[in-house]
Design a protein around this motif. Structure first.
Motif, short mmCIF file in Angstrom:
data_model
loop_
_atom_site.label_atom_id
_atom_site.label_comp_id
_atom_site.label_asym_id
_atom_site.label_seq_id
_atom_site.Cartn_x
_atom_site.Cartn_y
_atom_site.Cartn_z
N ASP A 185 0.70 -1.20 -0.04
CA ASP A 185 -0.21 0.06 0.01
C ASP A 185 0.93 1.27 -0.07
O ASP A 185 1.90 1.26 0.81
CB ASP A 185 -1.03 0.11 1.33
CG ASP A 185 -1.77 1.25 1.27
OD1 ASP A 185 -2.94 0.91 0.46
OD2 ASP A 185 -1.74 2.35 1.64
N ASP A 201 -1.56 8.21 -11.37
CA ASP A 201 -2.56 7.57 -12.09
C ASP A 201 -3.47 6.86 -11.48
O ASP A 201 -3.45 5.53 -11.48
CB ASP A 201 -1.96 6.88 -13.44
CG ASP A 201 -3.17 6.57 -14.40
OD1 ASP A 201 -4.34 6.91 -14.07
OD2 ASP A 201 -2.80 5.37 -15.20
N TYR A 253 -1.57 -5.06 -19.28
CA TYR A 253 -2.16 -4.16 -17.81
C TYR A 253 -3.18 -3.36 -18.09
O TYR A 253 -2.89 -2.47 -18.84
CB TYR A 253 -0.92 -3.64 -17.15
CG TYR A 253 -1.04 -3.50 -15.65
CD1 TYR A 253 -1.21 -4.77 -14.85
CD2 TYR A 253 -1.58 -2.20 -15.19
CE1 TYR A 253 -1.58 -4.55 -13.42
CE2 TYR A 253 -2.06 -2.37 -13.90
CZ TYR A 253 -1.91 -3.17 -12.84
OH TYR A 253 -2.35 -3.23 -11.56
N LYS A 310 -0.57 3.50 -19.52
CA LYS A 310 -0.77 4.99 -20.29
C LYS A 310 0.39 4.85 -21.25
O LYS A 310 1.26 4.08 -21.04
CB LYS A 310 -0.48 5.89 -19.25
CG LYS A 310 -1.62 5.96 -18.14
CD LYS A 310 -3.10 6.27 -18.71
CE LYS A 310 -4.24 6.39 -18.00
NZ LYS A 310 -4.43 5.11 -17.32
N SER A 365 1.52 -1.01 -14.57
CA SER A 365 2.51 -1.67 -15.34
C SER A 365 4.09 -0.80 -15.52
O SER A 365 5.02 -1.25 -16.35
CB SER A 365 2.26 -1.67 -16.90
OG SER A 365 1.91 -0.74 -17.48
N THR A 411 4.86 2.46 -16.19
CA THR A 411 5.16 3.50 -17.71
C THR A 411 5.98 4.47 -17.22
O THR A 411 7.00 4.98 -18.00
CB THR A 411 3.91 3.92 -18.16
OG1 THR A 411 3.14 2.84 -18.43
CG2 THR A 411 4.02 4.46 -19.53
N ASP A 418 3.23 -0.22 -6.08
CA ASP A 418 1.77 -0.72 -6.44
C ASP A 418 1.46 -1.59 -5.39
O ASP A 418 2.19 -2.40 -5.02
CB ASP A 418 1.66 -1.12 -8.06
CG ASP A 418 0.21 -1.04 -8.33
OD1 ASP A 418 -0.13 -0.34 -9.32
OD2 ASP A 418 -0.50 -1.90 -8.03
C1 LIG Z 1 -4.69 3.41 -13.44
S1 LIG Z 1 -3.65 2.18 -12.73
C2 LIG Z 1 -2.21 2.76 -13.23
C3 LIG Z 1 -1.75 2.72 -14.44
C4 LIG Z 1 -0.29 2.80 -14.91
N1 LIG Z 1 -0.15 4.33 -15.12
C5 LIG Z 1 0.25 2.24 -15.97
O1 LIG Z 1 0.63 3.09 -17.01
O2 LIG Z 1 0.17 1.17 -16.13
C6 LIG Z 1 -3.77 2.05 -10.97
C7 LIG Z 1 -2.94 1.55 -10.02
O3 LIG Z 1 -3.14 1.90 -8.78
C8 LIG Z 1 -2.90 0.95 -7.87
N2 LIG Z 1 -3.40 1.09 -6.58
C9 LIG Z 1 -4.75 1.38 -6.27
N3 LIG Z 1 -4.75 1.66 -4.84
C10 LIG Z 1 -3.56 1.68 -4.57
C11 LIG Z 1 -2.72 1.74 -3.08
N4 LIG Z 1 -3.52 2.08 -2.01
N5 LIG Z 1 -1.54 1.55 -3.15
C12 LIG Z 1 -0.67 1.10 -4.12
N6 LIG Z 1 -1.09 0.84 -5.17
C13 LIG Z 1 -2.45 1.01 -5.46
C14 LIG Z 1 -3.86 -0.44 -8.50
O4 LIG Z 1 -3.09 -1.59 -8.27
C15 LIG Z 1 -3.54 -0.20 -10.04
O5 LIG Z 1 -2.37 -0.74 -10.61
#
Ligand SMILES: C[S@@+](CC[C@H](N)C(=O)[O-])C[C@H]1O[C@@H](n2cnc3c(N)ncnc32)[C@H](O)[C@@H]1O
Length: 445
Positions: A47, A71, A249, A253, A279, A281, A297
């Motif tokens: 987290d 993101d 994934y 982005k 993933s 990026t 993540d």
């Molecule tokens: C929209 S995706 C990000 C995509 C990324 N920008 C890419 O290009 O692949 C949001 C990510 O936030 C992670 N996430 C959500 N809540 C989280 C937390 N509290 N701690 C860590 N990661 C978290 C999810 O597992 C997910 O992989």
């Protein structure tokens, strides 16, 4: 109570949670290409709240990040899948398998979502450098609410831009215009933030020359133009289905988008971070552009996708895992290990071959079609499920440091590795395998 009247309470709650955030314990589980005394990038599984706090309290990282890009989930109420493309089995093509990546379904409500985000934005503010900027990537679901909180947290006077990222993608609505843009909000911490926006073409009206004194004009196939500071509407293609940068994934982005952000907000050697990295990026682009990076993540699929993406770049990476994470692998991997002496020499050739891969169970979130395809592979060609594997020939029992890494490519996966060793000197060997769903298994040979 309507949402707006809850805003003061949300801010108060977020502050309380921010102040109470405990640093989570992270241990180093893997070191790749790290050298003593040199910077290693960080990829953390866990987290991001506890991780950011640990960066502040134990990592001495307060005010050190030049760029933070996030993101986060958009409150889209959707469950996002990763799409796994399986290699053909004995010439037979298998359908793509959808597998749960992360959800954006908030049990509580909008107030719960905003509190989660604001608490983390406050931690990010502490990590941000005085001359740094934070870029928050959202869409129509929540951007209007989050901007109000950003004005509170970073100060209205520190608002820099609202960037519209416009893209083309399938799907449209009959009752509304097709929603084809995301919004990236940019804030700084002070007035002295670093900012080096790229230039873009601006075509003259009628594509004709203006001939203004002192203004340089250029001409291309369309007509006459000048070069101006980039505007806040960006047209960048999404990651296409067949694009080489596609990881599978969900919500990945495009690298071109991150390139613009990194170029505008940092210099070579600066430190960037993405605490919702998916993933990876940001990490992949920062590495390529000579920047240092920290990514985090909560999903092991995200972390394994990021690693697979960064291995070929030979990045120096420390992988951290939250100590409370108990990632017991559902997989059993079988190897063939043999050593052959070389006559007339004190060396022998050690060969390790992947021969079998079995899973205790398939994820309950996988649909029937996916399960069928997986079962077929497990019975005919199980090693095909491995996405990448690596070997640490000198495992110290604590931190895994791979000497060799093999990733699946279009040509398939190399399943055999050989190493020349001196007779009788071999230490403990550990092999890491990661399958298409991000299940990671360490096997000591
Ligand atoms: C929209 S995706 C990000 C995509 C990324 N920008 C890419 O290009 O692949 C949001 C990510 O936030 C992670 N996430 C959500 N809540 C989280 C937390 N509290 N701690 C860590 N990661 C978290 C999810 O597992 C997910 O992989």
């Amino acid at each position: 109570m309507n949402l707006i009247s809850k805003f003061p309470g949300i801010l108060e709650d977020s502050k309380k949670k921010y102040l109470e955030t405990k640093a989570a314990g992270f241990k180093i589980s893997e070191e790749i290409n790290c050298e003593e005394g040199k910077w290693s990038n960080v990829l953390a599984l866990g987290d991001n709240g506890g991780f950011m706090k640990s960066l502040l309290t134990e990592g001495n990282m307060e005010g050190k990040l030049k760029l933070i890009y996030i993101d986060p989930p958009f409150f889209s109420k959707a469950v996002y899948d990763a799409v796994i493309h399986l290699s053909p089995v004995k010439g037979e093509k298998l359908p793509p398998v959808k597998y749960f990546a992360y959800d954006d379904v908030w049990q509580k409500d909008m107030a719960g979502y905003l509190t989660m985000l604001c608490q983390r934005l406050m931690l990010m503010k502490d990590l941000l450098a005085e001359d740094g900027t934070i870029w928050i990537h959202l869409d129509w679901h929540v951007v209007h609410y989050v901007k109000v909180f950003l004005d509170e947290i970073f100060g209205e006077e520190n608002f820099v831009n609202e960037i519209v990222w416009q893209y083309k993608s399938g799907g449209s609505g009959k009752r509304h215009f097709a929603r084809k843009h995301d919004t990236i909000l940019v804030y700084s911490k002070s007035k002295k933030y670093y900012f080096a926006p790229p230039k873009e073409k601006s075509y003259n009206r009628g594509f004709k020359p203006y001939r203004f004194k002192g203004v340089k004009e250029y001409k291309d196939d369309l007509g006459w133009y000048t070069m101006v500071t980039m505007k806040d509407v960006w047209q960048v293609d999404m990651v296409g289905r067949t694009s080489s940068e596609r990881t599978g994934y969900a919500t990945q982005k495009p690298e071109a988008l991150l390139e613009r952000i990194i170029e505008s907000a940092t210099c070579e050697g600066d430190l960037c971070a993405d605490f919702f990295c998916g993933s990876g990026t940001l990490g992949a682009v920062a590495e390529r552009m000579g920047r240092k990076w920290i990514c985090c993540d909560g999903s092991s699929l995200a972390v394994s996708s990021t690693l697979k993406r960064l291995y070929p770049q030979k990045a120096a990476i420390k992988v951290l895992e939250e100590e409370s994470e108990h990632n017991t692998s559902p997989a059993k991997v079988t190897f063939n290990v043999k050593s052959e002496e070389i006559t007339g020499s004190d060396k022998e050739v050690l060969t390790i071959e992947l021969v079998d891969y079995q899973l205790d169970n398939l994820p309950i979130t996988m649909d029937e079609k996916g399960k069928e395809a997986m079962e077929k592979i497990l019975s005919i060609d199980p090693v095909n499920l491995i996405e990448y594997w690596s070997v640490d020939f000198n495992y110290d029992g604590m931190v895994y440091r791979p000497d060799m890494i093999f990733s699946k490519s279009k040509g398939g996966l190399e399943t055999k590795c050989e190493k020349l060793i001196s007779n009788g000197t071999q230490q403990k060997i550990c092999v890491k395998t990661v399958d298409v769903m991000g299940n990671c298994t360490f096997t000591i040979l």
